[in-house]
Design an enzyme around this catalytic site. Structure first.
Site, PDB file in Angstrom:
ATOM      1  N   GLY A   1       1.396   2.542  -8.675  1.00 46.37           N
ATOM      2  CA  GLY A   1       2.424   2.626  -7.792  1.00 46.37           C
ATOM      3  C   GLY A   1       3.731   1.642  -7.959  1.00 46.37           C
ATOM      4  O   GLY A   1       4.749   2.132  -7.856  1.00 46.37           O
ATOM      5  N   GLU A   2       3.351   0.465  -8.380  1.00 49.09           N
ATOM      6  CA  GLU A   2       4.557  -0.497  -8.337  1.00 49.09           C
ATOM      7  C   GLU A   2       5.479  -0.395  -9.702  1.00 49.09           C
ATOM      8  O   GLU A   2       6.430  -0.798  -9.657  1.00 49.09           O
ATOM      9  CB  GLU A   2       3.926  -1.965  -8.242  1.00 49.09           C
ATOM     10  CG  GLU A   2       3.097  -2.307  -7.221  1.00 49.09           C
ATOM     11  CD  GLU A   2       4.108  -3.085  -6.300  1.00 49.09           C
ATOM     12  OE1 GLU A   2       5.139  -3.342  -6.494  1.00 49.09           O
ATOM     13  OE2 GLU A   2       3.645  -3.052  -4.891  1.00 49.09           O
TER      14      GLU A   2
ATOM     15  N   THR B   1      -5.990   0.550  -5.065  1.00 47.45           N
ATOM     16  CA  THR B   1      -6.766   1.409  -5.751  1.00 47.45           C
ATOM     17  C   THR B   1      -7.793   0.590  -6.474  1.00 47.45           C
ATOM     18  O   THR B   1      -9.078   0.640  -6.249  1.00 47.45           O
ATOM     19  CB  THR B   1      -6.010   2.141  -6.950  1.00 47.45           C
ATOM     20  OG1 THR B   1      -5.368   3.331  -6.122  1.00 47.45           O
ATOM     21  CG2 THR B   1      -6.941   2.935  -7.663  1.00 47.45           C
TER      22      THR B   1
ATOM     23  N   LYS C   1      -6.699   1.877 -13.170  1.00 43.10           N
ATOM     24  CA  LYS C   1      -6.121   0.440 -12.844  1.00 43.10           C
ATOM     25  C   LYS C   1      -4.973   0.554 -11.612  1.00 43.10           C
ATOM     26  O   LYS C   1      -5.401   0.298 -10.740  1.00 43.10           O
ATOM     27  CB  LYS C   1      -5.006   0.315 -14.181  1.00 43.10           C
ATOM     28  CG  LYS C   1      -6.160   0.120 -15.477  1.00 43.10           C
ATOM     29  CD  LYS C   1      -5.208  -0.140 -16.791  1.00 43.10           C
ATOM     30  CE  LYS C   1      -6.180  -0.446 -17.860  1.00 43.10           C
ATOM     31  NZ  LYS C   1      -5.260  -0.766 -19.248  1.00 43.10           N
ATOM     32  N   GLY C   2      -3.911   1.362 -11.801  1.00 42.11           N
ATOM     33  CA  GLY C   2      -2.845   1.411 -10.667  1.00 42.11           C
ATOM     34  C   GLY C   2      -1.841   1.883 -11.162  1.00 42.11           C
ATOM     35  O   GLY C   2      -1.438   1.524 -12.332  1.00 42.11           O
TER      36      GLY C   2
ATOM     37  N   GLY D   1      -1.338   7.785  -0.969  1.00 40.84           N
ATOM     38  CA  GLY D   1      -2.418   8.435  -1.064  1.00 40.84           C
ATOM     39  C   GLY D   1      -3.833   7.755  -1.058  1.00 40.84           C
ATOM     40  O   GLY D   1      -4.801   8.175  -1.534  1.00 40.84           O
TER      41      GLY D   1
ATOM     42  N   SER E   1       0.195  -3.081  -6.383  1.00 36.13           N
ATOM     43  CA  SER E   1      -0.591  -2.059  -6.923  1.00 36.13           C
ATOM     44  C   SER E   1      -2.072  -2.354  -6.959  1.00 36.13           C
ATOM     45  O   SER E   1      -2.816  -2.557  -7.929  1.00 36.13           O
ATOM     46  CB  SER E   1      -0.334  -1.859  -8.660  1.00 36.13           C
ATOM     47  OG  SER E   1       0.751  -0.642  -8.399  1.00 36.13           O
TER      48      SER E   1
END
Lengths: 336, 162, 452
Positions: A291-292, A91, A288-289, A49, A88
């Site tokens: 995905g990872e 973002t 922050k993030g 996204g 990550s």
């Protein structure tokens, strides 16, 4: 022979951003005479996204409606440098670049509006719905669309902005490992509940309950998508997936999806998650993030739950039925 | 090897295909007829990204030699888009965020359509069974199951998503 | 649009906005690299090593060149500039060692040797099958123990002990913090164990691929699903011996990645083939390629030894990690640094020593996957935390809360923690799962250390 239940937990942090720095990402924003704001980038959306999140960040920072923001990404001629989607970092890195570019474009837009309204730009506000007005005097306003038109045809001014976000390099000291390796840390904790069939060695994950702290969520719907998708991936990594089922031999390596065991749709449990928000000063709007990190706490939580259910000591993944049955055999032999 | 001329109906249009050897329905749809919704995730029958309807039944286009499809009626997602006959399912997928990268989604919608045509009131197990041949690496399937459940509910109520 | 996705006008951040491409995804109208139709496109198939470790005595491409539909055949002689991948050499941390197309040796079963370009994929496959390579087989090693054993077959002259040499000739990426030896001597308990992960595949449903198109202006357009366009452009240009200004990469919309599309392996090959063939060339991994020859996640072996006090405080942590990187380094050192810096995990341990080795074996090279380097660290640490709890007969939640890092604590990489929230995250999970914590544990905070 029976089915045995167990619970296990695990808590993790994740270092956000390309390790050791030196990973620039840029963005350029400009207003078109058609009324859109285009954000040009070279970043990649893998499905997580990126385009949606960058549009939200740009709209917020510009103070314009979300549906007027176009994300034009994935072209190395028209978009500035991006060090890639991974770690990550997008973002955080691209988000900060987009904010910088949007702020500059907003300032150019407000300068034009100030000339139109014959006021100081410092006194102007945007309502996020497509209007610019004098603070406290809502009727003294112009629309964003009119402002862009006037900038182009009346004042000859470009409404545009540039952003490049770069974290300085911080190489690791070869002796001590001293470095400044990440930009901020995200956190997660997961509780897994499992049921193990001691006859077949099969594990059913009954539930995964997690809390995540990933700074401010730019988009809670997409964050949830990452967490649920990661929970599923974690079950596969824990229970079945490998390209080397009899490591270290290279025999029986899968050639296709039929033999590379990924978790099936029927094995997916309900996933509950709660989000805490501790905005990070380094991130775009405090983000922050996520995905990872989304498989990192479920994996050890599930193995801890299996060990809890069977009073075993399994410490390798994947925990296939064969691994469980052999461990149970060894346990029984030890008890004799 | 001599090419055999095969007549197919694809999304209501008659097509005449010179079928060399084992050329698959997937190759014909994607490469010759430009139906881009037919994705190639494995060419092994293992992922479901190339799912289409053959005479109304769910099929994996990568496993079907075109030479055996004389007279068949093929429907790809382009065909469902034109007739808007998957509109309710698609709307539910959007509402439930049932796709991330989108690469498996065409096949997933086709499988959901085949299920709901056959069984308008599926149980959760029926849905899981129906999409078990469609791999998704992103979503963890839960939003997809919810989307299909919700589409079934909408269709039962009024057929047009009301 | 449903109620759920309605967003508050004027504020975009923090809203559950629908994924931008969702409407096009559900209609199958999202454009991936493969959906762009390019006229007169050729296809590429790579002839790969059939053995795990061998000297190459001869490469015979004559039958492949004569094969139906074959337009061009590439060996290492067609790689004009650097013959090896150099993306880490460029940043000064590793010599280039992995050939684009094999030179005099192969080091894993599946190593690329010859690229065959033909009018159709079938013709390229048929041509590739006709390449004949004569090998002199060498002994192979398939795991860390075999590779590090005295007298083991050696993969690289520049790394005589089968492991990468980090800056200043260190055998491992190191962390040295406090005085772990002294702390072990004073600890009440020593808890140690070894944790292993096996290689896995990223498995995005769309395989990695690229179409390279020569332009009339001397530039090349590359349609790709790479996870990193700018770096891939620069790397491909360097390998092809041309300026990156002559490359135009178009992508940005990929069918999943998970680390499986960061290798930059596809684009340079497609570019070289397009340059030689003077026509567009498509090179994509088949699913079997993804399973067998694309980079996996490495097998990681993480050994942890902890010094623990009776009250649960971890006072020393030794970590020795061996990353079985396979036959070539790719970006494994990045994973090693990340793994090392993550130690000792989200806990405050005053004395830490870590050594992270990158060990070469004759396996498919490994590289990034979701959580690169950190996932095996988190796995091992969290298994170890339960082991400590069991040894001390202590509640695993309390053990973690007691040791969780707080703001102001010093991390092993010598930076203060300033954004901790592990304590609150654990407390929230306890509430969510019905776990009752003692009152003093409920009162803990990342802002300061109470009692303990």
């Amino acid at each position: 022979m029976a089915k045995k239940r167990g619970t296990g937990m695990a808590a993790v942090s994740y270092p956000i951003g390309m390790h050791l720095g030196g990973d620039p990402t840029g963005a350029l924003v400009h207003a078109t005479s058609g009324g859109n704001f285009v954000v040009a980038m070279s970043s990649v959306d893998l499905g997580q996204g990126l385009k949606t999140v960058m549009a939200q960040i740009a709209a917020e920072a510009l103070g314009v409606p979300l549906d007027t923001v176009i994300i034009d990404t994935g072209d190395t001629d028209t978009g500035p440098h991006c060090s890639g989607t991974g770690a990550s970092r997008t973002t955080h890195r691209a988000g900060n670049a987009v904010i910088a570019a949007a702020k500059e474009a907003r300032s150019a837009m407000l300068d034009v509006a100030a000339e139109m309204l014959e006021v100081s730009a410092a006194d102007l506000e945007t309502d996020g719905k497509g209007n610019i007005h004098v603070a406290g005097v809502e009727e003294k306003s112009v629309s964003v669309a009119e402002t862009v038109q006037a900038g182009t045809f009346q004042f000859g001014k470009t409404i545009a902005g540039r952003g490049l976000f770069l974290v300085p390099k911080s190489p690791q000291d070869p002796e001590t490992g001293e470095s400044d390796p990440h930009s901020t840390q995200a956190h997660a904790c997961t509780v897994a509940e499992v049921e193990v069939d001691t006859e077949s060695g099969e594990v059913e994950v009954l539930s995964l309950k997690s809390a995540y702290e990933i700074g401010r969520q730019i988009n809670p719907e997409l964050v949830k998508g990452q967490i649920v998708g990661g929970a599923w991936m974690a079950i596969g990594h824990t229970l079945c997936e490998t390209t080397a089922p009899y490591y270290p031999t290279t025999e029986h390596a899968p050639l296709d999806f039929l033999n590379y065991g990924m978790t099936g749709v029927a094995e997916m449990p309900e996933v509950e998650c709660e989000l805490l928000e501790f905005p990070s000063p380094s991130g775009p709007f405090g983000a922050k993030g996520v995905g990872e990190m989304v498989a990192n706490s479920p994996i050890p939580a599930i193995v801890n739950a299996i060990n809890n259910a069977l009073d075993l000591d399994i410490s390798d993944i994947p925990v296939t039925p064969e691994v469980i049955l052999r461990a149970l055999d060894a346990q029984a032999a030890g008890a004799d | 090897m001599t090419a055999k001329l095969v007549q197919l109906t694809v999304n209501g249009r008659e097509e005449h295909i010179a079928a060399d050897g084992l050329i698959s329905l997937q190759q014909v749809l994607r490469e010759k007829l430009d139906y881009n919704t037919v994705k190639d995730g494995c060419t092994q029958g293992g992922c479901g990204a190339c799912s289409v309807l053959v005479d109304g039944e769910l099929a994996l286009a990568c496993l079907l030699p075109v030479s055996r499809l004389e007279g068949a009626e093929i429907t790809t997602l382009e065909g469902l888009n034109e007739s808007n006959s998957a509109g309710v399912i698609q709307e539910s997928f959007v509402e439930h965020s049932a796709a991330q990268c989108g690469f498996c989604t065409s096949g997933m919608i086709i499988s959901a359509k085949a299920l709901l045509d056959e069984n308008p009131t599926p149980s959760r197990d029926d849905i899981m069974e129906a999409i078990s041949g469609n791999l998704c690496r992103c979503t963890g399937y839960l939003p997809i199951i919810e989307a299909v459940q919700s589409a079934a509910g909408k269709l039962a109520k009024g057929g047009d998503g009301e | 649009m449903s109620e759920k996705h309605k967003i508050e006008a004027g504020h975009a951040v923090g809203q559950p906005v629908t994924l931008r491409e969702l409407e096009s995804h559900v209609k199958g109208q999202t454009v991936y690299y493969e959906d762009v139709k390019v006229p007169r496109m050729l296809h590429l198939k790579v002839h790969r090593s059939s053995v795990a470790h061998a000297r190459i005595l001869d490469i015979d491409t004559s039958r492949a060149e004569q094969s139906d539909g074959v337009v061009s055949v590439l060996t290492y002689r067609d790689v004009p500039a650097t013959k090896v991948w150099t993306h880490f050499e460029a940043v000064g941390i590793a010599p280039g060692a992995e050939p684009i197309l094999a030179l005099d040796k192969v080091r894993w079963k599946g190593e690329p040797i010859v690229a065959v370009v033909a009018e159709s994929l079938k013709q390229a496959e048929d041509g590739a099958a006709k390449v004949k390579v004569t090998y002199e087989k060498l002994a192979s090693v398939f795991d860390v123990d075999a590779a590090l054993a005295p007298g083991a077959p050696n993969l690289f002259d520049c790394w005589p002990d089968n492991h990468y040499l980090f800056p200043d000739d260190h055998a491992a990426a190191q962390i040295r913090f406090g005085d772990a030896e002294k702390a072990f001597a004073e600890a009440d308990h020593i808890v140690e164990h070894v944790y292993n992960t096996r290689p896995i595949e990223q498995a995005p449903i769309e395989t990695a691929g690229c179409v390279a198109v020569p332009g009339s202006d001397g530039r090349f357009t590359l349609y790709t699903n790479s996870q990193s366009l700018s770096n891939t452009r620069n790397n491909a240009a360097e390998i092809a011996g041309i300026s990156p200004a002559r490359l135009h990469l178009i992508g940005g919309t990929a069918g999943g990645g998970f680390g499986g599309k960061v290798d930059m392996a596809i684009e340079p090959m497609a570019l070289l083939a397009a340059m030689k063939s003077k026509r567009p060339v498509k090179y994509r991994f088949t699913r079997e390629d993804e399973m067998t020859v694309s980079s996996t996640r490495a097998a990681w072996r993480v050994s942890i030894k902890d010094g623990v006090m009776q009250d649960g405080r971890i006072v020393a942590r030794y970590v020795t990690t061996h990353q079985d990187v396979g036959a070539y380094l790719r970006n494994s050192i990045y994973g090693a640094f990340k793994h090392a810096s993550h130690m000792p995990g989200p806990y405050t341990v005053p004395n830490v020593s870590a050594d992270v080795f990158c060990v070469f074996t004759n396996r498919t090279p490994s590289a990034a996957m979701r959580g690169f380097g950190v996932m095996p660290a988190s796995f091992a640490i969290e298994m170890q935390m339960d082991r400590i709890a069991k040894a001390l007969r202590m509640d695993p939640w309390q053990l973690r809360l007691k040791n969780a890092f707080r703001n102001g604590d010093m991390k092993a990489h010598r930076r203060e923690v300033w954004d901790a929230a592990l304590v609150e995250t654990i407390q929230a999970t306890a509430r969510l799962s019905g776990k009752d914590l003692p009152e003093d544990y409920k009162q803990m905070s990342s802002q300061k250390r109470l009692g303990s």
